[in-house]
Design a protein around this motif. Structure first.
Motif, PDB file in Angstrom:
ATOM      1  N   SER A 152       0.809  -1.233   0.000  1.00  0.00           N
ATOM      2  CA  SER A 152       0.000   0.000   0.000  1.00  0.00           C
ATOM      3  C   SER A 152       0.838   1.277   0.000  1.00  0.00           C
ATOM      4  O   SER A 152       0.584   2.204   0.751  1.00  0.00           O
ATOM      5  CB  SER A 152      -0.957   0.014   1.210  1.00  0.00           C
ATOM      6  OG  SER A 152      -1.648  -1.208   1.299  1.00  0.00           O
ATOM      7  N   ARG A 153       1.852   1.288  -0.888  1.00  0.00           N
ATOM      8  CA  ARG A 153       2.733   2.453  -0.936  1.00  0.00           C
ATOM      9  C   ARG A 153       2.676   3.145  -2.295  1.00  0.00           C
ATOM     10  O   ARG A 153       2.251   2.566  -3.293  1.00  0.00           O
ATOM     11  CB  ARG A 153       4.188   2.022  -0.684  1.00  0.00           C
ATOM     12  CG  ARG A 153       4.440   1.563   0.736  1.00  0.00           C
ATOM     13  CD  ARG A 153       5.865   1.063   0.922  1.00  0.00           C
ATOM     14  NE  ARG A 153       6.072  -0.232   0.289  1.00  0.00           N
ATOM     15  CZ  ARG A 153       7.213  -0.926   0.369  1.00  0.00           C
ATOM     16  NH1 ARG A 153       8.250  -0.439   1.030  1.00  0.00           N
ATOM     17  NH2 ARG A 153       7.324  -2.099  -0.226  1.00  0.00           N
ATOM     18  N   VAL A 154       3.147   4.388  -2.293  1.00  0.00           N
ATOM     19  CA  VAL A 154       3.372   5.125  -3.533  1.00  0.00           C
ATOM     20  C   VAL A 154       4.788   5.673  -3.448  1.00  0.00           C
ATOM     21  O   VAL A 154       5.209   6.176  -2.400  1.00  0.00           O
ATOM     22  CB  VAL A 154       2.353   6.279  -3.696  1.00  0.00           C
ATOM     23  CG1 VAL A 154       2.701   7.150  -4.896  1.00  0.00           C
ATOM     24  CG2 VAL A 154       0.932   5.713  -3.843  1.00  0.00           C
ATOM     25  N   ALA A 155       5.548   5.523  -4.528  1.00  0.00           N
ATOM     26  CA  ALA A 155       6.921   6.030  -4.542  1.00  0.00           C
ATOM     27  C   ALA A 155       7.088   7.039  -5.658  1.00  0.00           C
ATOM     28  O   ALA A 155       6.339   7.038  -6.642  1.00  0.00           O
ATOM     29  CB  ALA A 155       7.913   4.887  -4.727  1.00  0.00           C
ATOM     30  N   ARG A 156       8.071   7.887  -5.475  1.00  0.00           N
ATOM     31  CA  ARG A 156       8.401   8.877  -6.494  1.00  0.00           C
ATOM     32  C   ARG A 156       9.845   8.645  -6.928  1.00  0.00           C
ATOM     33  O   ARG A 156      10.713   8.406  -6.082  1.00  0.00           O
ATOM     34  CB  ARG A 156       8.244  10.278  -5.901  1.00  0.00           C
ATOM     35  CG  ARG A 156       8.513  11.388  -6.898  1.00  0.00           C
ATOM     36  CD  ARG A 156       8.207  12.738  -6.291  1.00  0.00           C
ATOM     37  NE  ARG A 156       9.316  13.214  -5.468  1.00  0.00           N
ATOM     38  CZ  ARG A 156       9.290  14.365  -4.779  1.00  0.00           C
ATOM     39  NH1 ARG A 156       8.216  15.115  -4.796  1.00  0.00           N
ATOM     40  NH2 ARG A 156      10.330  14.734  -4.077  1.00  0.00           N
ATOM     41  N   ILE A 157      10.080   8.734  -8.219  1.00  0.00           N
ATOM     42  CA  ILE A 157      11.441   8.635  -8.750  1.00  0.00           C
ATOM     43  C   ILE A 157      11.799   9.990  -9.328  1.00  0.00           C
ATOM     44  O   ILE A 157      11.002  10.576 -10.076  1.00  0.00           O
ATOM     45  CB  ILE A 157      11.520   7.540  -9.841  1.00  0.00           C
ATOM     46  CG1 ILE A 157      11.414   6.168  -9.182  1.00  0.00           C
ATOM     47  CG2 ILE A 157      12.795   7.656 -10.674  1.00  0.00           C
ATOM     48  CD1 ILE A 157      11.142   5.042 -10.140  1.00  0.00           C
ATOM     49  N   ARG A 158      12.966  10.488  -8.978  1.00  0.00           N
ATOM     50  CA  ARG A 158      13.455  11.729  -9.593  1.00  0.00           C
ATOM     51  C   ARG A 158      14.101  11.350 -10.914  1.00  0.00           C
ATOM     52  O   ARG A 158      15.067  10.594 -10.942  1.00  0.00           O
ATOM     53  CB  ARG A 158      14.485  12.391  -8.675  1.00  0.00           C
ATOM     54  CG  ARG A 158      13.925  13.487  -7.792  1.00  0.00           C
ATOM     55  CD  ARG A 158      14.982  13.999  -6.845  1.00  0.00           C
ATOM     56  NE  ARG A 158      16.160  14.502  -7.557  1.00  0.00           N
ATOM     57  CZ  ARG A 158      17.354  14.685  -6.986  1.00  0.00           C
ATOM     58  NH1 ARG A 158      17.540  14.395  -5.721  1.00  0.00           N
ATOM     59  NH2 ARG A 158      18.363  15.149  -7.694  1.00  0.00           N
ATOM     60  N   LEU A 159      13.580  11.890 -12.013  1.00  0.00           N
ATOM     61  CA  LEU A 159      14.094  11.467 -13.310  1.00  0.00           C
ATOM     62  C   LEU A 159      15.433  12.112 -13.660  1.00  0.00           C
ATOM     63  O   LEU A 159      16.096  11.672 -14.593  1.00  0.00           O
ATOM     64  CB  LEU A 159      13.051  11.727 -14.403  1.00  0.00           C
ATOM     65  CG  LEU A 159      11.835  10.790 -14.310  1.00  0.00           C
ATOM     66  CD1 LEU A 159      10.780  11.161 -15.338  1.00  0.00           C
ATOM     67  CD2 LEU A 159      12.232   9.324 -14.480  1.00  0.00           C
ATOM     68  N   ASP A 160      15.859  13.125 -12.896  1.00  0.00           N
ATOM     69  CA  ASP A 160      17.176  13.704 -13.186  1.00  0.00           C
ATOM     70  C   ASP A 160      18.306  12.774 -12.724  1.00  0.00           C
ATOM     71  O   ASP A 160      19.378  12.755 -13.309  1.00  0.00           O
ATOM     72  CB  ASP A 160      17.329  15.108 -12.571  1.00  0.00           C
ATOM     73  CG  ASP A 160      17.151  15.118 -11.056  1.00  0.00           C
ATOM     74  OD1 ASP A 160      16.573  14.159 -10.499  1.00  0.00           O
ATOM     75  OD2 ASP A 160      17.592  16.093 -10.414  1.00  0.00           O
ATOM     76  N   ILE A 161      18.039  11.989 -11.679  1.00  0.00           N
ATOM     77  CA  ILE A 161      19.050  11.039 -11.217  1.00  0.00           C
ATOM     78  C   ILE A 161      18.593   9.588 -11.380  1.00  0.00           C
ATOM     79  O   ILE A 161      19.370   8.655 -11.168  1.00  0.00           O
ATOM     80  CB  ILE A 161      19.441  11.289  -9.733  1.00  0.00           C
ATOM     81  CG1 ILE A 161      18.184  11.367  -8.843  1.00  0.00           C
ATOM     82  CG2 ILE A 161      20.293  12.541  -9.594  1.00  0.00           C
ATOM     83  CD1 ILE A 161      18.479  11.394  -7.353  1.00  0.00           C
ATOM     84  N   MET A 162      17.319   9.407 -11.753  1.00  0.00           N
ATOM     85  CA  MET A 162      16.736   8.070 -11.925  1.00  0.00           C
ATOM     86  C   MET A 162      16.893   7.218 -10.666  1.00  0.00           C
ATOM     87  O   MET A 162      17.294   6.051 -10.710  1.00  0.00           O
ATOM     88  CB  MET A 162      17.326   7.378 -13.154  1.00  0.00           C
ATOM     89  CG  MET A 162      17.067   8.190 -14.417  1.00  0.00           C
ATOM     90  SD  MET A 162      16.275   7.275 -15.721  1.00  0.00           S
ATOM     91  CE  MET A 162      16.145   8.547 -16.984  1.00  0.00           C
ATOM     92  N   LYS A 163      16.567   7.860  -9.536  1.00  0.00           N
ATOM     93  CA  LYS A 163      16.528   7.144  -8.255  1.00  0.00           C
ATOM     94  C   LYS A 163      15.225   7.509  -7.557  1.00  0.00           C
ATOM     95  O   LYS A 163      14.726   8.634  -7.711  1.00  0.00           O
ATOM     96  CB  LYS A 163      17.678   7.588  -7.336  1.00  0.00           C
ATOM     97  CG  LYS A 163      19.067   7.364  -7.887  1.00  0.00           C
ATOM     98  CD  LYS A 163      19.568   5.964  -7.628  1.00  0.00           C
ATOM     99  CE  LYS A 163      21.034   5.851  -8.025  1.00  0.00           C
ATOM    100  NZ  LYS A 163      21.410   4.454  -8.345  1.00  0.00           N
ATOM    101  N   CYS A 164      14.737   6.573  -6.756  1.00  0.00           N
ATOM    102  CA  CYS A 164      13.570   6.846  -5.931  1.00  0.00           C
ATOM    103  C   CYS A 164      13.982   7.836  -4.847  1.00  0.00           C
ATOM    104  O   CYS A 164      15.008   7.656  -4.194  1.00  0.00           O
ATOM    105  CB  CYS A 164      13.084   5.546  -5.309  1.00  0.00           C
ATOM    106  SG  CYS A 164      11.827   5.772  -4.045  1.00  0.00           S
TER     107      CYS A 164
END
Ligand code: RUQ
Ligand code: CUA
Ligand code: CA
Length: 633
Positions: A152-164
């Motif tokens: 039951s989670r939501v994660a965000r990935i920063r696309l400038d570094i391609m890491k969560c």
């Protein structure tokens, strides 16, 4: 004889172009399958050769050349996100999210565990729906969001570094499934469906799901802060969701309006529904303080069940699944699943529905075209055509939306343009830029849940089959088979100019800011110092790395010490990543150029323990080693 030799026009011609004759053949033969299936005519050898060559040229990205699109694939119950180049379908990178990854140290390093928070205790995840943040209905390339159904989670990935960089557990719900983003004016909100109905409070005092206190919620997350904004109690359960191009409405499919607990019960009603949310009305109520909370959570909750001003329930045929907004902004399209139809909900009529100017919620249905068996998801080419997966028929059907509406209004028009066999049982499908206003109608990926005979056998567990289809012409053409691991569910495609990754880390990156903060307290200059700090039985080892050496090649601790190794890679050269592995201690991590990374373990075994660099960084990479000396307690 290699397998490839089977795919010559000669051999295919001999096989008489029977469908079965193509099943075992690889990518390029598919183009001809499509062409013959569509045209119905037998191709000449010359036409065949030309079709094969054409397909080959389109997807061939020569050595050293770059793909036109970034694909982001959900890793399914494997828990990661994969970056794939399209049209080559080459896997470029993996981004660990809800899993543990020994190469990068995701789930092991202090930085990743800090991001995962409380939920770092879970070693599994189940991703379904990756989506990129938008501004004015176009990808802005900033973030990618993904759900975890398992925990039951939501994660965000920063696309400038391609890491969560953020992870959130949604409170008081079970199984985040459908996930989509606000498209307009920008992605202020992440919309996330919690699938399962649960009792409230869920403390074992009541297990009756028919009770009014049993429900699930539609969850709205502040995309920038990655905190809960509000939750909406709904009737039934929730499956998939999407948002419109005005910023006002979001919609979800519900397959269990029955709130049943078994299969028979979930199929009892002839119709379930699509629930539409009026976002401004909910925001206004919350601003006015008209909300409650659930349990010990402080998140504002509004009741959006039948009769509420916040929602409308639109009956649609039995157990709908996919929910997709057409790229022209006109329709929410709910796929029938148990019905051979999809339901087109006219977004322009929703204002009237909410203002009670329409008495029957079915008045917003613009059309309900019959497409084939098991419609699951729909995608768009920006030219007025929609493409829907037919799970049971193992096909992608191309149909025209305007013509479907005319047919619904009694005209005699054949809105079905083509049915293309795919291999096999497709779930999601995704056309390039389809969930933005820039749908360009070039490529379509069909994510088949079964691959059966399409690849070399790999034991009882088969890969899935992600098929690339050329939709740039009038006919769909299958051009590539792509095996993938553990059910990607869904993927998205962005133009390559929309994604702008950094080549090396910036020293002030927030990703490792807590570690930098810790070092500052220890009086350490991370870029130059190689030092051991003792703090009771906690030992902090700081060192630099530069190919092919660590700044410190020996340090001494005592048995039972909790050791934190922090390494700063001072290499400035693109692609020179180092690693750190402490043998026999379960410690492993990536340190890319200009990155600081740290990992904590217990030095529980006296003796000498080698550590080494795990990314091949230099001709003398094998020599990039050091020793931890552990004195007996
Ligand atoms: S759902 S196969 Cu998890 Cu996206 Cu439809
Ligand atoms: Cu540093 Cu290998
Ligand atoms: Ca149902």
């Amino acid at each position: 004889m290699s397998d490839k030799s089977k795919n010559t026009p000669e051999t295919l011609e001999k096989s008489g172009f029977s469908r079965r004759g193509f099943l075992g053949a690889s990518a390029l033969t598919g183009a001809a399958v499509a062409a013959t299936a569509f045209g119905g005519a037998v191709m000449s050898r010359e036409t065949w050769a030309a079709a094969v060559k054409d397909a080959q040229q389109k997807i061939h990205v020569a050595p050293g050349e770059l793909d036109d699109y970034y694909g982001f694939w959900s890793g399914g119950h494997q828990g990661e996100v994969r970056v794939v180049g399209v049209p080559s379908m080459r896997e470029l990178m993996r981004i660990p999210v809800f899993n543990v990854d020994s190469a990068t140290g995701w789930g092991l390093t202090n930085e990743s565990r800090h991001i995962m928070g409380e939920s770092a205790k879970f070693l599994n995840g189940d991703c379904h729906h990756p989506h990129i943040s938008m501004t004015d209905g176009k990808y802005d390339g900033k973030y990618l969001f993904i759900n975890d159904k398992a925990n039951s989670r939501v994660a965000r990935i920063r696309l400038d570094i391609m890491k969560c960089d953020k992870m959130l557990t949604v409170p008081n719900v079970q199984a985040i499934h459908g996930l989509r983003l606000q498209k307009v004016p920008h992605t202020k909100y992440v919309f996330a469906n919690a699938e399962f109905v649960i009792p409230h409070p869920n403390d074992g005092s009541n297990f009756d799901l028919q009770a009014e206190s049993a429900y699930t919620m539609f969850n709205v997350i502040d995309a920038e802060k990655m905190e809960m904004a509000f939750q909406v109690i709904v009737d039934g359960n929730l499956d998939n969701t999407d948002a419109d191009y005005t910023g006002k409405y979001a919609a979800s499919t519900c397959y269990n309006s029955e709130k049943a607990t078994d299969l028979g019960g979930m199929m009892r009603n002839e119709r379930d529904w699509v629930v539409v949310y009026n976002i401004p009305r909910i925001e206004a109520a919350i601003k006015a303080g008209k909300f409650s909370t659930v349990g010990d959570s402080k998140v504002p909750v509004v009741d959006g069940r039948a009769g509420s001003e916040f929602t409308r329930y639109i009956p649609v045929p039995k157990n709908p699944h996919g929910c997709n907004t057409s790229s022209d902004g006109k329709y929410f399209i709910a796929a029938g699943k148990l019905s051979p139809t999809v339901t087109m909900i006219e977004i322009a009529k929703l204002d009237d529905l909410f203002d009670d100017k329409l008495k029957d919620p079915r008045d917003v249905v613009a059309a309900e075209p019959e497409l084939g068996l098991g419609p699951l998801h729909t995608t768009f080419d920006g030219r007025g055509n929609a493409y829907t997966t037919l799970f049971i028929d193992s096909q992608v059907v191309k149909w025209n939306m305007a013509e479907a509406v005319r047919a619904y209004n009694g005209e005699k028009v054949n809105y079905i343009k083509q049915k293309l066999d795919v291999q096999y049982q497709p779930g999601h499908l995704h056309a390039s830029l389809t969930e933005t206003s820039e749908a360009d109608g070039k490529w379509l990926v069909a994510l088949c849940k079964f691959s059966k005979d399409r690849f070399l056998p790999t034991g009882p567990l088969h890969p899935e089959n992600d098929q690339l289809i050329d939709i740039s012409g009038d006919e769909m053409k299958l051009v590539h088979d792509g095996p993938t691991y553990a059910e990607p569910h869904d993927c998205i495609l962005a133009r390559r100019d929309q994604i702008k990754p950094q080549k090396i880390w910036k020293r002030d990156d927030p990703f490792f800011a807590p570690t930098v903060e810790r070092a500052k307290k220890d009086g350490i200059n991370l870029e130059t110092d190689n030092k051991v700090i003792r703090d009771g039985n906690k030992v902090r080892v700081y060192m630099t790395s530069m190919a092919p050496t660590y700044g410190m090649t020996e340090f001494t601790v005592k048995q039972g010490d909790e050791v934190t190794v922090t390494i700063t890679n001072i290499d400035q050269i693109e692609d020179v990543s180092h690693g750190f592995v402490m043998t026999n201690h379960g410690a492993s991590m990536e340190i890319s150029p200009q990155q600081t990374a740290s990992i904590t373990f217990t030095a529980d075994k006296p003796g000498l323990h080698w550590y080494y660099c795990s990314w091949f960084c230099h001709a003398l990479h094998m020599e990039m080693v050091g020793r931890m000396l552990v004195e007996p307690a």
